[in-house]
Design an enzyme around this catalytic site. Sequence first.
Site, PDB file in Angstrom:
ATOM      1  N   GLY A  93       2.789  -1.303  -3.712  1.00 44.26           N
ATOM      2  CA  GLY A  93       3.102  -1.350  -2.280  1.00 44.26           C
ATOM      3  C   GLY A  93       3.152   0.006  -1.618  1.00 44.26           C
ATOM      4  O   GLY A  93       3.656   0.142  -0.499  1.00 44.26           O
TER       5      GLY A  93
ATOM      6  N   GLY B 165       0.468   1.762  -0.885  1.00 34.07           N
ATOM      7  CA  GLY B 165      -0.814   2.016  -0.207  1.00 34.07           C
ATOM      8  C   GLY B 165      -1.900   2.531  -1.130  1.00 34.07           C
ATOM      9  O   GLY B 165      -2.869   3.145  -0.669  1.00 34.07           O
TER      10      GLY B 165
ATOM     11  N   ALA C 120      -5.399   1.252  -0.211  1.00 39.34           N
ATOM     12  CA  ALA C 120      -5.895   1.867   1.026  1.00 39.34           C
ATOM     13  C   ALA C 120      -6.253   3.332   0.782  1.00 39.34           C
ATOM     14  O   ALA C 120      -7.288   3.817   1.248  1.00 39.34           O
ATOM     15  CB  ALA C 120      -4.855   1.748   2.133  1.00 39.34           C
TER      16      ALA C 120
ATOM     17  N   ASP D 179      -2.120  -1.054   6.371  1.00 42.84           N
ATOM     18  CA  ASP D 179      -2.200  -0.039   5.308  1.00 42.84           C
ATOM     19  C   ASP D 179      -3.329   0.971   5.533  1.00 42.84           C
ATOM     20  O   ASP D 179      -3.099   2.178   5.559  1.00 42.84           O
ATOM     21  CB  ASP D 179      -2.424  -0.713   3.949  1.00 42.84           C
ATOM     22  CG  ASP D 179      -1.142  -1.249   3.349  1.00 42.84           C
ATOM     23  OD1 ASP D 179      -0.236  -1.557   4.135  1.00 42.84           O
ATOM     24  OD2 ASP D 179      -1.083  -1.366   2.117  1.00 42.84           O
TER      25      ASP D 179
HETATM   26  O1  PMV Z   1       0.023  -4.402  -0.245  1.00 45.31           O
HETATM   27  P1  PMV Z   1       1.337  -3.881   0.215  1.00 45.31           P
HETATM   28  O2  PMV Z   1       2.392  -4.087  -0.797  1.00 45.31           O
HETATM   29  O3  PMV Z   1       1.272  -2.510   0.780  1.00 45.31           O
HETATM   30  O4  PMV Z   1       1.854  -4.851   1.411  1.00 45.31           O
HETATM   31  C1  PMV Z   1       1.142  -5.074   2.548  1.00 45.31           C
HETATM   32  C2  PMV Z   1       2.048  -5.515   3.646  1.00 45.31           C
HETATM   33  C3  PMV Z   1       2.014  -6.989   4.009  1.00 45.31           C
HETATM   34  O5  PMV Z   1       2.583  -7.073   5.316  1.00 45.31           O
HETATM   35  C4  PMV Z   1       2.855  -7.812   3.050  1.00 45.31           C
HETATM   36  C5  PMV Z   1       0.605  -7.555   4.023  1.00 45.31           C
HETATM   37  C6  PMV Z   1      -0.273  -7.013   5.124  1.00 45.31           C
HETATM   38  O6  PMV Z   1      -1.489  -7.285   5.044  1.00 45.31           O
HETATM   39  O7  PMV Z   1       0.210  -6.386   6.090  1.00 45.31           O
END
Ligand code: PMV
Length: 313
Positions: free
Chosen positions: A104, A106, A109, A151
Amino acid sequence: MASAATGAAPGKVILFGEHAVVHGRPAVAAAIGRGLGAVAEPDPNGPVLHIPAWGRAGLHVKLHKDHKEFDAIARAFDAALKAAGLDAPPVAITLDGELPPGVGLGSSAAFAVALLRVLGDFRGRPFPEDELLAAAWQVETVFHGTPSGLDHTVVTLGGCLRFQRQDPPRLDRVPLGRAVPLVVAWAPREGNTRELVARLRERREAHPALYDRLFDGIGEVTEAGIGALGEGDLETLGVLFDLNHGYLNACGVSSLANEQMVSLARRHGALGAKLTGAGGGGAVIALTPEDPQRVVDALIGAGFRAFSTTIEG
Ligand code: PMV
């Protein structure tokens, strides 16, 4: 074509609004001081991708034109090459950095943006910002299905941003009254973002009024958070982290590890703490204006991974 090209991208934390952002509410995310850097060098055996920091023996991806069973990283690499208009270039790319994958922060990304930047440099024509955002979105969808776009946007643009999913997405810079000192901690994830988002969507479809009320509450906390960030009011920010975490728990996306990390951080002096990202394990953030090392030590002592960082405007 340049002979040794480079690219980089930071990781991110979501300060407010994860999950609710998928359902149209605002969210706030910020780039952090850890990320991924990329170097591309000519290699007749290319295209190959090395990520020495991921996986036990590092991660190595070699693309074959006739290779059908790509895993997600190979498919994302392929998508990035296509976005750069490069068909099987003779290049070896090494992506490295201190960003843990899949918790989580990023990483996917940052993977997309650092990779696209190095490919842009390698082909001798860096991506303009709008093209980079569009290409990073394509690479992100390989990992996350239909991400909100938060992200890759914050990882591309940096700083602290308010994001709202619209067509086109609404983006505003969030001014900071002062730097925000955070401890980031993480544990392995039990599910991935795609599954966690899908599960919450199912719950919402079964009980729309109940879940929309939670998402509205998260939206209100997010707007209040933007106010507290602007005023540099860390006491209020801590309260809002706790509130946001409570809502996420109600949404069913917290885990035992998330609850343990959040409680430990609060007990060791954090002003507030919440999970960040999709949850189900993964990362939490704690607001630590005083003695962040005490919080880091407590979390590491309990078997979690942790570091301190600062969000700058
Ligand atoms: O993939 P992560 O853990 O960075 O989470 C993304 C955030 C969410 O809101 C859960 C999903 C999104 O697409 O915004």
